[in-house]
Design an enzyme around this catalytic site. Structure first.
Site, PDB file in Angstrom:
ATOM      1  N   ASP A 103       0.793  -1.241   0.000  1.00 50.27           N
ATOM      2  CA  ASP A 103       0.000   0.000   0.000  1.00 50.27           C
ATOM      3  C   ASP A 103       0.821   1.286   0.000  1.00 50.27           C
ATOM      4  O   ASP A 103       0.253   2.375   0.017  1.00 50.27           O
ATOM      5  CB  ASP A 103      -0.966  -0.002   1.217  1.00 50.27           C
ATOM      6  CG  ASP A 103      -0.206  -0.113   2.551  1.00 50.27           C
ATOM      7  OD1 ASP A 103      -0.776  -0.666   3.503  1.00 50.27           O
ATOM      8  OD2 ASP A 103       0.948   0.352   2.619  1.00 50.27           O
ATOM      9  N   HIS A 118       6.566  -7.855  -1.182  1.00 48.00           N
ATOM     10  CA  HIS A 118       5.489  -8.338  -2.045  1.00 48.00           C
ATOM     11  C   HIS A 118       5.064  -7.328  -3.098  1.00 48.00           C
ATOM     12  O   HIS A 118       3.956  -7.404  -3.617  1.00 48.00           O
ATOM     13  CB  HIS A 118       4.286  -8.771  -1.194  1.00 48.00           C
ATOM     14  CG  HIS A 118       4.576  -9.978  -0.367  1.00 48.00           C
ATOM     15  ND1 HIS A 118       3.887 -10.301   0.784  1.00 48.00           N
ATOM     16  CD2 HIS A 118       5.531 -10.944  -0.493  1.00 48.00           C
ATOM     17  CE1 HIS A 118       4.387 -11.420   1.305  1.00 48.00           C
ATOM     18  NE2 HIS A 118       5.382 -11.812   0.561  1.00 48.00           N
ATOM     19  N   CYS A 126       3.214  -5.024 -18.082  1.00 47.52           N
ATOM     20  CA  CYS A 126       2.651  -5.895 -19.120  1.00 47.52           C
ATOM     21  C   CYS A 126       3.227  -7.299 -18.968  1.00 47.52           C
ATOM     22  O   CYS A 126       4.443  -7.461 -18.849  1.00 47.52           O
ATOM     23  CB  CYS A 126       3.034  -5.331 -20.506  1.00 47.52           C
ATOM     24  SG  CYS A 126       2.780  -6.515 -21.844  1.00 47.52           S
ATOM     25  N   CYS A 150       2.387  -3.728 -26.987  1.00 51.53           N
ATOM     26  CA  CYS A 150       2.269  -5.067 -27.597  1.00 51.53           C
ATOM     27  C   CYS A 150       0.895  -5.685 -27.399  1.00 51.53           C
ATOM     28  O   CYS A 150       0.638  -6.808 -27.816  1.00 51.53           O
ATOM     29  CB  CYS A 150       3.332  -6.009 -26.989  1.00 51.53           C
ATOM     30  SG  CYS A 150       2.879  -6.623 -25.348  1.00 51.53           S
ATOM     31  N   ALA A 231      -0.994  -0.925  16.698  1.00 49.88           N
ATOM     32  CA  ALA A 231       0.286  -0.360  16.237  1.00 49.88           C
ATOM     33  C   ALA A 231       0.273   1.161  16.361  1.00 49.88           C
ATOM     34  O   ALA A 231       1.267   1.771  16.763  1.00 49.88           O
ATOM     35  CB  ALA A 231       0.512  -0.762  14.781  1.00 49.88           C
TER      36      ALA A 231
HETATM   37  C1  BV8 Z   1       6.371 -18.690  -2.999  1.00 49.08           C
HETATM   38  C2  BV8 Z   1       0.745  -9.486  -2.277  1.00 49.08           C
HETATM   39  C3  BV8 Z   1       7.558 -20.227  -4.325  1.00 49.08           C
HETATM   40  C4  BV8 Z   1      -0.479  -9.632  -3.111  1.00 49.08           C
HETATM   41  C5  BV8 Z   1       0.778 -11.449  -0.827  1.00 49.08           C
HETATM   42  C6  BV8 Z   1       1.764 -23.907  -2.632  1.00 49.08           C
HETATM   43  C7  BV8 Z   1       2.333 -23.423  -3.811  1.00 49.08           C
HETATM   44  C8  BV8 Z   1       3.231 -22.355  -3.841  1.00 49.08           C
HETATM   45  C9  BV8 Z   1       3.546 -21.718  -2.662  1.00 49.08           C
HETATM   46  C10 BV8 Z   1       2.951 -22.187  -1.507  1.00 49.08           C
HETATM   47  C11 BV8 Z   1       2.089 -23.272  -1.447  1.00 49.08           C
HETATM   48  N1  BV8 Z   1       1.689 -23.461  -0.144  1.00 49.08           N
HETATM   49  C12 BV8 Z   1       2.286 -22.547   0.620  1.00 49.08           C
HETATM   50  C13 BV8 Z   1       3.053 -21.784  -0.177  1.00 49.08           C
HETATM   51  C14 BV8 Z   1       3.825 -20.676   0.191  1.00 49.08           C
HETATM   52  C15 BV8 Z   1       2.908 -19.482   0.044  1.00 49.08           C
HETATM   53  C16 BV8 Z   1       2.310 -19.294   1.413  1.00 49.08           C
HETATM   54  O1  BV8 Z   1       3.025 -18.914   2.324  1.00 49.08           O
HETATM   55  N2  BV8 Z   1       0.998 -19.594   1.566  1.00 49.08           N
HETATM   56  C17 BV8 Z   1       0.373 -19.454   2.875  1.00 49.08           C
HETATM   57  C18 BV8 Z   1      -1.084 -18.989   2.692  1.00 49.08           C
HETATM   58  C19 BV8 Z   1       0.461 -20.784   3.596  1.00 49.08           C
HETATM   59  N3  BV8 Z   1       3.766 -18.387  -0.345  1.00 49.08           N
HETATM   60  C20 BV8 Z   1       3.905 -18.056  -1.638  1.00 49.08           C
HETATM   61  O2  BV8 Z   1       3.242 -18.515  -2.539  1.00 49.08           O
HETATM   62  C21 BV8 Z   1       4.998 -17.031  -1.904  1.00 49.08           C
HETATM   63  N4  BV8 Z   1       5.778 -17.493  -3.019  1.00 49.08           N
HETATM   64  O3  BV8 Z   1       6.372 -19.436  -2.074  1.00 49.08           O
HETATM   65  O4  BV8 Z   1       6.954 -18.956  -4.210  1.00 49.08           O
HETATM   66  C22 BV8 Z   1       8.435 -20.126  -5.482  1.00 49.08           C
HETATM   67  C23 BV8 Z   1       9.815 -19.975  -5.289  1.00 49.08           C
HETATM   68  C24 BV8 Z   1      10.629 -19.934  -6.396  1.00 49.08           C
HETATM   69  C25 BV8 Z   1      10.091 -20.008  -7.692  1.00 49.08           C
HETATM   70  C26 BV8 Z   1       8.682 -20.098  -7.867  1.00 49.08           C
HETATM   71  C27 BV8 Z   1       7.854 -20.161  -6.760  1.00 49.08           C
HETATM   72  C28 BV8 Z   1       4.404 -15.695  -2.280  1.00 49.08           C
HETATM   73  C29 BV8 Z   1       3.534 -15.185  -1.147  1.00 49.08           C
HETATM   74  C30 BV8 Z   1       3.151 -13.740  -1.425  1.00 49.08           C
HETATM   75  C31 BV8 Z   1       1.638 -13.624  -1.601  1.00 49.08           C
HETATM   76  N5  BV8 Z   1       1.288 -12.203  -1.778  1.00 49.08           N
HETATM   77  N6  BV8 Z   1       0.526 -10.140  -0.990  1.00 49.08           N
HETATM   78  C32 BV8 Z   1      -1.623  -8.821  -2.587  1.00 49.08           C
HETATM   79  O5  BV8 Z   1      -1.482  -8.142  -1.542  1.00 49.08           O
HETATM   80  O6  BV8 Z   1      -2.670  -8.859  -3.245  1.00 49.08           O
HETATM   81  S1  BV8 Z   1       0.451 -12.150   0.672  1.00 49.08           S
HETATM   82  C33 BV8 Z   1      -0.432 -11.096   1.634  1.00 49.08           C
HETATM   83  O7  BV8 Z   1      -0.927 -11.913   2.670  1.00 49.08           O
HETATM   84  C34 BV8 Z   1       0.362 -10.034   2.364  1.00 49.08           C
HETATM   85  O8  BV8 Z   1       1.352  -9.475   1.568  1.00 49.08           O
HETATM   86  C35 BV8 Z   1       0.888 -10.731   3.591  1.00 49.08           C
HETATM   87  O9  BV8 Z   1       2.120 -11.341   3.328  1.00 49.08           O
HETATM   88  C36 BV8 Z   1      -0.152 -11.779   3.782  1.00 49.08           C
HETATM   89  C37 BV8 Z   1      -1.174 -11.348   4.810  1.00 49.08           C
HETATM   90  O10 BV8 Z   1      -0.608 -11.419   5.985  1.00 49.08           O
HETATM   91  P1  BV8 Z   1      -0.636 -10.188   6.994  1.00 49.08           P
HETATM   92  O11 BV8 Z   1       0.004  -8.987   6.372  1.00 49.08           O
HETATM   93  O12 BV8 Z   1      -0.056 -10.734   8.222  1.00 49.08           O
HETATM   94  O13 BV8 Z   1      -2.175  -9.810   7.196  1.00 49.08           O
HETATM   95  P2  BV8 Z   1      -3.264 -10.656   8.025  1.00 49.08           P
HETATM   96  O14 BV8 Z   1      -4.597 -10.090   7.708  1.00 49.08           O
HETATM   97  O15 BV8 Z   1      -3.021 -12.108   7.830  1.00 49.08           O
HETATM   98  O16 BV8 Z   1      -2.917 -10.345   9.548  1.00 49.08           O
HETATM   99  C38 BV8 Z   1      -3.095  -9.041  10.049  1.00 49.08           C
HETATM  100  C39 BV8 Z   1      -2.500  -9.066  11.445  1.00 49.08           C
HETATM  101  O17 BV8 Z   1      -2.564  -7.743  11.974  1.00 49.08           O
HETATM  102  C40 BV8 Z   1      -3.284  -9.956  12.418  1.00 49.08           C
HETATM  103  O18 BV8 Z   1      -2.357 -10.692  13.191  1.00 49.08           O
HETATM  104  C41 BV8 Z   1      -4.046  -8.949  13.292  1.00 49.08           C
HETATM  105  O19 BV8 Z   1      -4.198  -9.431  14.610  1.00 49.08           O
HETATM  106  C42 BV8 Z   1      -3.119  -7.764  13.271  1.00 49.08           C
HETATM  107  N7  BV8 Z   1      -3.750  -6.460  13.466  1.00 49.08           N
HETATM  108  C43 BV8 Z   1      -4.962  -6.035  13.003  1.00 49.08           C
HETATM  109  N8  BV8 Z   1      -5.141  -4.748  13.351  1.00 49.08           N
HETATM  110  C44 BV8 Z   1      -4.012  -4.347  14.009  1.00 49.08           C
HETATM  111  C45 BV8 Z   1      -3.129  -5.439  14.092  1.00 49.08           C
HETATM  112  N9  BV8 Z   1      -1.927  -5.367  14.693  1.00 49.08           N
HETATM  113  C46 BV8 Z   1      -1.579  -4.166  15.239  1.00 49.08           C
HETATM  114  N10 BV8 Z   1      -2.376  -3.078  15.198  1.00 49.08           N
HETATM  115  C47 BV8 Z   1      -3.592  -3.128  14.601  1.00 49.08           C
HETATM  116  N11 BV8 Z   1      -4.369  -2.028  14.580  1.00 49.08           N
HETATM  117 ZN    ZN Z   2       3.533  -5.253 -23.654  1.00 50.71          ZN
END
Ligand code: BV8
Ligand code: ZN
Length: 251
Positions: A103, A118, A126, A150, A231
């Protein structure tokens, strides 16, 4: 607000501090988290939208989801949590922000050393010729835009599930975490990998790991100190303590 003596001691002697952040730090800016009850993934599961196959299968749906999120991000402002992190740069030699968020609020708050693990929702490219487009350049007409050079589909410059993280960004973020004296883990459920390894890298380098979250997470048993709270309240309170510690020290 009272903090543990050991934490204050580590802060006083810290040279390098890292803030590893997730969606929770932007919640008080009005950006829905992923897993909260108003969470972005309530309606859709991540697998349905934040992955390349979903985009190819239904580019307009995925594009519209990001347009919806971009609009929220544009209307959002950095909150006191982002601003406190940016101000910490005046009190420590080296402050890095390692964020999972797309963000752009940390840079809008004034932080100068940011690792975007991320990607960033304000950038697009593209899928065929990799030409980059800012969202201002894209015709806002409904549906997924096509590349002017393209004709390829244009996607947001974010890391989707199953996609590798930008390798240089991730490895330098890991290095910064390992080198840090204190590593704050703020507003993340720490369930998405490899990003969720960052606190472990910090720990393995001898860093003092402090979690700031409104509730316990998978990480809570592995950190040195868990501070429960928002936070936007905790980080300004920590900043006040840092100011006291650093002025006392400079006397
Ligand atoms: C990878 C961008 C391999 C997009 C995001 C099967 C196939 C492939 C991979 C996997 C698989 N199984 C598992 C995996 C690994 C996978 C993974 O980890 N899956 C999870 C679900 C198990 N990871 C991947 O796929 C990664 N890539 O492994 O590639 C590879 C390697 C080499 C070559 C080829 C392939 C890529 C992962 C990235 C995904 N993209 N975001 C978009 O935003 O649209 S993930 C997205 O979700 C975020 O970026 C972040 O990382 C995640 C969310 O988590 P949080 O930020 O923690 O948010 P959440 O809501 O969960 O929690 C909020 C927290 O805040 C809570 O704890 C809450 O209590 C707290 N809170 C709330 N309010 C407050 C607060 N705290 C303080 N103050 C407040 N006011
Ligand atoms: Zn293009």
């Amino acid at each position: 607000m009272e903090f543990k003596e050991e934490f204050l001691e580590r802060l006083k002697n810290a040279r390098s501090v890292v803030f590893f952040t997730g969606a929770g730090i932007s919640a008080e800016s009005g950006i829905p988290t992923f897993r909260g009850n108003e969470g972005l993934w309530k309606k859709f599961r991540p697998e349905e939208l934040a992955n390349f196959d979903a985009f190819i299968r239904n580019p307009d749906l995925v594009w519209e989801w990001y347009q919806y999120r971009r609009k929220i991000v544009e209307e959002a402002k950095p909150n006191k949590g982002h601003l406190a992190i940016a101000e910490m740069e005046n009190y420590f030699e080296d402050v890095s922000v390692i964020t999972q968020n797309v963000d752009n609020l940390h840079s809008r708050a004034g932080s100068t050393k940011i690792f975007e693990l991320h990607g960033n929702i304000e950038r697009n490219y593209c899928i065929d010729c990799k030409t980059f487009y800012t969202h201002e350049e894209l015709n806002e007409a409904g549906g997924v835009p096509k590349c002017k050079l393209c004709g390829g589909l244009i996607r947001p410059d974010v890391v989707w599930f199953g996609e590798p993280l930008p390798q240089n960004v991730f490895s330098s973020a890991e290095r910064a975490a390992r080198k840090s004296d204190v590593c704050f883990v703020v507003g993340t459920s720490a369930v998405v990998y490899p990003a969720a390894y960052i606190p472990d890298s910090a720990k393995s380098g001898g860093s003092y790991v402090v979690e700031v979250n409104i509730e316990p997470t998978d990480l809570s048993y592995r950190v040195d100190y868990s501070i429960t709270g928002k936070a936007g309240e905790i980080l300004p309170a920590v900043l006040e303590e840092v100011k006291k510690l650093k002025t006392k020290e400079s006397k």
